[in-house]
Enzyme design. Sequence first.
Site: not given
Length: 405
Positions: A155, A181, A192, A278, A400, A405
Amino acid sequence: MEAAVTLAENGSVVSPKGFRAHGVHCGLRYSKKDLGILYSEVPASAAAVYTQSHFQAAPLKVTQESIAAGGKIQALIVNSGNANACTGRQGLADAYQMRRACAEKLGIHECLTAVASTGVIGERMKMDKILEGIPKLNPVNSEEGSDSFETAILTTDTGVKNAGASIEIDGKTVWIGGAAKGSGMIHPNMATMLGFVTTDAAIEPVHLQHALREITDLTFNQITVDGETSTNDMVLVLANGMAGNDPLNPEHSEWSVFKSAMQEVCKELAKQIAKDGEGATKLIEVQVSGAATVKDARAAAKKVVGSSLVKTAVFGEDANWGRIIGAIGHSSSAVNADQTEIRLGDLCLFSQGEPQNYSEEKAALYLKNKTIVIKVNLAAGNEEATAWGCDLTYDYVKINASYRT
């Protein structure tokens, strides 16, 4: 654990005998591969651990049902771009439909098929895209097959995550490979995070499950990126027995060798997840020693590596050991405050209840490294544990703030 294990240079989920993989773009995402398959030539003993979230996603429920039916799995169908979580009855029906379509594609029983999903929570699956994509999946035992599978499960990850190792058991070469992942919402008791481990070792499901639970506590459950647990976390291990060794169990003379290799593969995958948090620029490893119990050691290590203040200090390359003291100070672990020692790499920053005479310049220089090791001795016992995480950067907020979007 016993026996040192060396990771293979190009280990993957297809390194063990009899495993194949593939990944394609089916349209759940704009252009990236988003649908993958992992297949064993014969039904494999299966073991799995799942998210501790109260909101467990539909694919996990279907996978648990498949494994419960007989302890064997032969195929996994996995998608990215949509978590199929918090989607009610329709979401569960969609997960079952994915399982059925994959089984029909391969000509195997539905209950030999596992399902996994990752992506946005609360959106219905585009089943037309999934059903169009499954026939395009043609699992192969090749680097292209494993690469495309590893890519399809990502992702917000910046790259694929894989590992593998080979060992000798009963005079046979046994392989263990894995893919994973995970980049955000990482704070397992699971997060996740998806992990898929394959091995051609012969082992019954009950013993494989026992090994996985023990190893998970030392690896995947010792990483954190942002303190958030997801709805879809799962680690699935498949052992198809094609190496031809005598079935492994705790009484087998080389049981510890197998567990050591499996732990090393899982640890490497866990570290790759932590390093790819991230927006991350650095991997943080916290080594805790001198703990009263193993539980205390694990808790303290994870408390430090999960501290936002520690993470931002590492990002800012600021040797502010007071942040580490703050994290340890309100952990659940027993601490001998007057004897606790804190090191940055090999540089002692705090000991015997007071700051040490260290060089701020050397500390700042060390913090420019891509891997930062923080060592904490709680001086309360003899147990130890390690946890992994990453720094907290401006980019984490950017990623995040606009995830949907």
